[in-house]
Design an enzyme around this catalytic site. Structure first.
Site, PDB file in Angstrom:
ATOM      1  N   HIS A  32      -3.975  18.964  22.228  1.00  0.00           N
ATOM      2  CA  HIS A  32      -4.981  19.651  21.417  1.00  0.00           C
ATOM      3  C   HIS A  32      -6.195  18.766  21.189  1.00  0.00           C
ATOM      4  O   HIS A  32      -6.126  17.542  21.237  1.00  0.00           O
ATOM      5  CB  HIS A  32      -4.386  20.109  20.078  1.00  0.00           C
ATOM      6  CG  HIS A  32      -3.981  18.976  19.171  1.00  0.00           C
ATOM      7  ND1 HIS A  32      -4.890  18.231  18.447  1.00  0.00           N
ATOM      8  CD2 HIS A  32      -2.771  18.457  18.896  1.00  0.00           C
ATOM      9  CE1 HIS A  32      -4.255  17.308  17.751  1.00  0.00           C
ATOM     10  NE2 HIS A  32      -2.956  17.419  18.017  1.00  0.00           N
ATOM     11  N   GLU A 144       6.326  18.549  20.168  1.00  0.00           N
ATOM     12  CA  GLU A 144       6.445  17.109  20.412  1.00  0.00           C
ATOM     13  C   GLU A 144       7.421  16.485  19.429  1.00  0.00           C
ATOM     14  O   GLU A 144       8.291  15.720  19.804  1.00  0.00           O
ATOM     15  CB  GLU A 144       5.062  16.475  20.253  1.00  0.00           C
ATOM     16  CG  GLU A 144       5.000  15.003  20.465  1.00  0.00           C
ATOM     17  CD  GLU A 144       3.588  14.472  20.270  1.00  0.00           C
ATOM     18  OE1 GLU A 144       3.397  13.278  20.494  1.00  0.00           O
ATOM     19  OE2 GLU A 144       2.673  15.235  19.916  1.00  0.00           O
TER      20      GLU A 144
END
Length: 178
Positions: A32, A144
């Protein structure tokens, strides 16, 4: 998030492969863009514990990063080869994904759902079209890590669906938490 493209039409590396290239997919992993939590954490790492950073969204600089990556993806021709975009259901990851791999500017009157509605969560960003772009799927298992930081927790899927109407959340609902 990741974009999945067909290996067909891409240059093959020299040498032999154990599996025929035309049967392979290429994964493009994208992290991101800059989120509000990144800026706060750089100033004071204890701010990562602030509830004000819950499901952090992109900064204006983050949107600039998205625009630059989008230009690169378009100019390189990669955008024409992406078959599927898989994204983690977090605000900043979905904003990055739709900004990079989404369609051109959304226009009222077009009979398709936008990937992202205008000003989603006060982002001050225009709507992003789902026209002429690959399908988007939110998958919780792309995460993650899950930690104690509010910026890494997300809203419920029912809150995301009206903000990102053209993203398929069917694989994220079963792993929902808030």
């Amino acid at each position: 998030m990741l974009g999945v493209s067909s290996a067909a039409g891409m240059e093959a590396a020299a040498g032999y492969s154990l599996y025929p290239l035309h049967r392979c997919k290429t994964l493009h992993l994208v992290r991101h863009a800059q989120g509000i939590h990144n800026v706060a954490g750089e100033k004071d790492c204890s701010l990562y514990l602030s509830e004000e950073l819950f499901d952090a969204q992109l900064t204006p600089f983050g949107w600039w990063q998205v625009d630059n990556l989008r230009k690169h993806v378009q100019e390189s021709g990669l955008s024409k080869r992406i078959e599927l975009v898989i994204v983690l259901p977090l605000l900043r990851t979905m904003q990055t994904a739709v900004g990079v791999f989404g369609g051109e500017g959304y226009t009222d009157g077009i009979e398709t759902s936008p990937l992202m509605v205008a000003n989603a969560v006060n982002s001050n960003h225009s709507a992003i079209s789902s026209l002429n772009c690959p399908p988007f799927m939110a998958v919780e298992l792309c995460r993650e890590h899950v930690g104690v930081h509010p910026c890494d927790r997300r809203r419920s899927i029912s809150e995301y669906q009206p903000l990102f109407p053209a993203i398929d959340f069917s694989l994220a609902i079963y792993f929902s938490y808030s």
